[in-house]
Design an enzyme around this catalytic site. Structure first.
Site, mmCIF file in Angstrom:
data_model
loop_
_atom_site.group_PDB
_atom_site.id
_atom_site.type_symbol
_atom_site.label_atom_id
_atom_site.label_comp_id
_atom_site.label_asym_id
_atom_site.label_seq_id
_atom_site.Cartn_x
_atom_site.Cartn_y
_atom_site.Cartn_z
ATOM 1 N N LYS A 193 0.860 -1.203 0.000
ATOM 2 C CA LYS A 193 0.000 0.000 0.000
ATOM 3 C C LYS A 193 0.885 1.239 0.000
ATOM 4 O O LYS A 193 2.060 1.178 0.397
ATOM 5 C CB LYS A 193 -0.917 0.017 1.227
ATOM 6 C CG LYS A 193 -0.220 -0.011 2.608
ATOM 7 C CD LYS A 193 0.228 1.326 3.144
ATOM 8 C CE LYS A 193 0.980 1.206 4.468
ATOM 9 N NZ LYS A 193 1.716 2.407 4.853
ATOM 10 N N PRO B 223 9.603 -4.498 -0.419
ATOM 11 C CA PRO B 223 10.724 -4.160 0.467
ATOM 12 C C PRO B 223 10.268 -4.129 1.933
ATOM 13 O O PRO B 223 9.138 -3.726 2.219
ATOM 14 C CB PRO B 223 11.147 -2.768 -0.001
ATOM 15 C CG PRO B 223 10.610 -2.625 -1.379
ATOM 16 C CD PRO B 223 9.391 -3.487 -1.464
ATOM 17 N N VAL B 224 11.164 -4.570 2.821
ATOM 18 C CA VAL B 224 10.827 -4.705 4.247
ATOM 19 C C VAL B 224 11.149 -3.410 5.004
ATOM 20 O O VAL B 224 12.127 -2.726 4.690
ATOM 21 C CB VAL B 224 11.612 -5.897 4.848
ATOM 22 C CG1 VAL B 224 11.351 -6.033 6.348
ATOM 23 C CG2 VAL B 224 11.231 -7.188 4.139
ATOM 24 N N SER B 225 10.342 -3.092 6.000
ATOM 25 C CA SER B 225 10.505 -1.875 6.824
ATOM 26 C C SER B 225 10.630 -0.649 5.922
ATOM 27 O O SER B 225 11.524 0.176 6.078
ATOM 28 C CB SER B 225 11.740 -1.978 7.730
ATOM 29 O OG SER B 225 11.567 -3.034 8.628
ATOM 30 N N GLY C 21 7.640 1.186 4.794
ATOM 31 C CA GLY C 21 6.451 2.054 4.805
ATOM 32 C C GLY C 21 5.410 1.598 3.799
ATOM 33 O O GLY C 21 4.445 2.303 3.529
ATOM 34 N N GLY D 72 4.199 -4.235 3.978
ATOM 35 C CA GLY D 72 4.391 -5.619 3.514
ATOM 36 C C GLY D 72 3.980 -6.669 4.534
ATOM 37 O O GLY D 72 3.250 -7.613 4.198
ATOM 38 N N ASP E 252 -2.168 -1.443 10.340
ATOM 39 C CA ASP E 252 -2.411 -1.405 8.889
ATOM 40 C C ASP E 252 -3.139 -2.660 8.395
ATOM 41 O O ASP E 252 -3.532 -2.726 7.227
ATOM 42 C CB ASP E 252 -1.084 -1.290 8.121
ATOM 43 C CG ASP E 252 -0.520 0.130 8.159
ATOM 44 O OD1 ASP E 252 -1.282 1.067 8.485
ATOM 45 O OD2 ASP E 252 0.678 0.284 7.869
#
Ligand code: ATP
Length: 283
Positions: A10, A94-96, A98, A101, A136
């Site tokens: 998102k 991609p992790v961390s 924003g 995921g 989220d």
């Protein structure tokens, strides 16, 4: 039998913090939309009462700390399910970053297990369980475009944004959402005007949308990581009509109408950022 579920990332069209609640959480207001960058979730029901997570990622644990694992356990507990599941995750988001995921993986597991365990729960019921995993997750259960308020658990659907291209640039740093929220100080600053964004969505007005996107966490992340601010400046310099940090960052996205514009931004950003993507909206 395997069931496959897509877990889309998102972006925030807005992120506002309205205050601190008595329970210690922040009162948020976020307009979010899903994009066509997915993790892929494969689910197998197990006769054995056990949750197993398989994935290959340097940054994400495959044990009980994984948000997908937590979602499966929360669903089992809420509905007294004695079956188990094997959750395989192909991580593309991609992790961390924003981009939500982990929340989207958790949401996809809730939707998928609802099907393979024939629970017939509504999205609202799944989102209610998701809210116990992360703020989220309720949005990610529903997907598309919506405004999330409260702690993120109150979801109101909105029309899809006008069709456009999105360039994502993820600087080579991971940002802790908790840390950014902790450092946020409520003060007079530029805040999103949600009515303008909502009206732009209803009227499919790309220019108003692109000029109304706003995130109150930008100054917090920018002060800790000045390279994220520079990334946003470059995004505009290369031609994005609007650009914003998603969530607590560090991913910056830019909006454009034409694919050729998206390509030239992509080429410019690739000069100093390894992780750049051109995506479309799903919402
Ligand atoms: P948000 O903006 O929703 O806080 P994010 O996009 O910034 O999320 P994620 O990629 O969801 O961040 O990851 C945040 C943390 O969650 C990381 O420390 C990561 O190790 C952990 N995590 C647990 N499960 C997952 C998962 N399935 N996918 C990604 N991260 C996960």
């Amino acid at each position: 039998m395997a069931l496959f579920e897509k877990a889309p990332a998102k972006i925030n069209l807005s992120l506002d913090i309205l205050g601190k609640r008595n329970d210690g959480y922040h009162e948020v207001e976020m307009i979010m939309t899903t994009i066509d960058l997915y993790d892929r979730i494969e689910l197998h029901s197990l006769a054995e009462d056990k949750i197993k997570v398989s994935l290959w990622s340097r940054y994400v644990p495959n044990d009980e700390r994984n948000l997908a694992y937590k979602a499966a356990v929360a669903l089992k507990q809420a509905y007294n399910i004695t079956k188990g599941a094997h959750i395989k995750i192909e991580k593309n988001i991609p992790v961390s970053a924003g981009l939500g995921g982990g929340s989207s993986d958790a949401a996809a597991v809730l939707r998928g297990l609802n099907k393979i365990w024939s629970l017939n729960l509504s999205l609202a019921e799944l989102a209610h369980i998701g809210a116990t995993i992360g703020s989220d997750v309720p949005f990610c259960v529903h997907g598309e475009t919506a405004i999330a308020s409260g702690r993120g658990e109150i979801i109101e659907k909105l029309p899809s944004p006008p069709s456009c291209w999105i360039v994502l640039a993820k600087p080579d740093i991971g940002v802790s959402t908790k840390n950014i929220f902790k450092r946020y100080i409520h003060e007079a600053r530029s805040r999103p005007v949600k009515e303008d964004i909502i009206q732009a969505l209803y009227e499919s007005d790309f220019m108003t949308l692109a000029s109304s996107i706003e995130n109150v966490l930008e100054p917090v992340t920018f002060s800790l990581y000045p390279e994220v601010k520079r990334m946003k400046e470059k995004m505009s310099k290369y031609g994005a009509v609007g650009s914003l940090m998603s969530g607590s960052g560090p991913t910056i996205y830019g909006l454009v109408k034409q694919h050729s514009k998206a390509k030239s931004i992509y080429n410019g950003m690739r000069g100093f950022c390894d992780e750049v993507y051109i995506v479309r909206l799903l919402g």
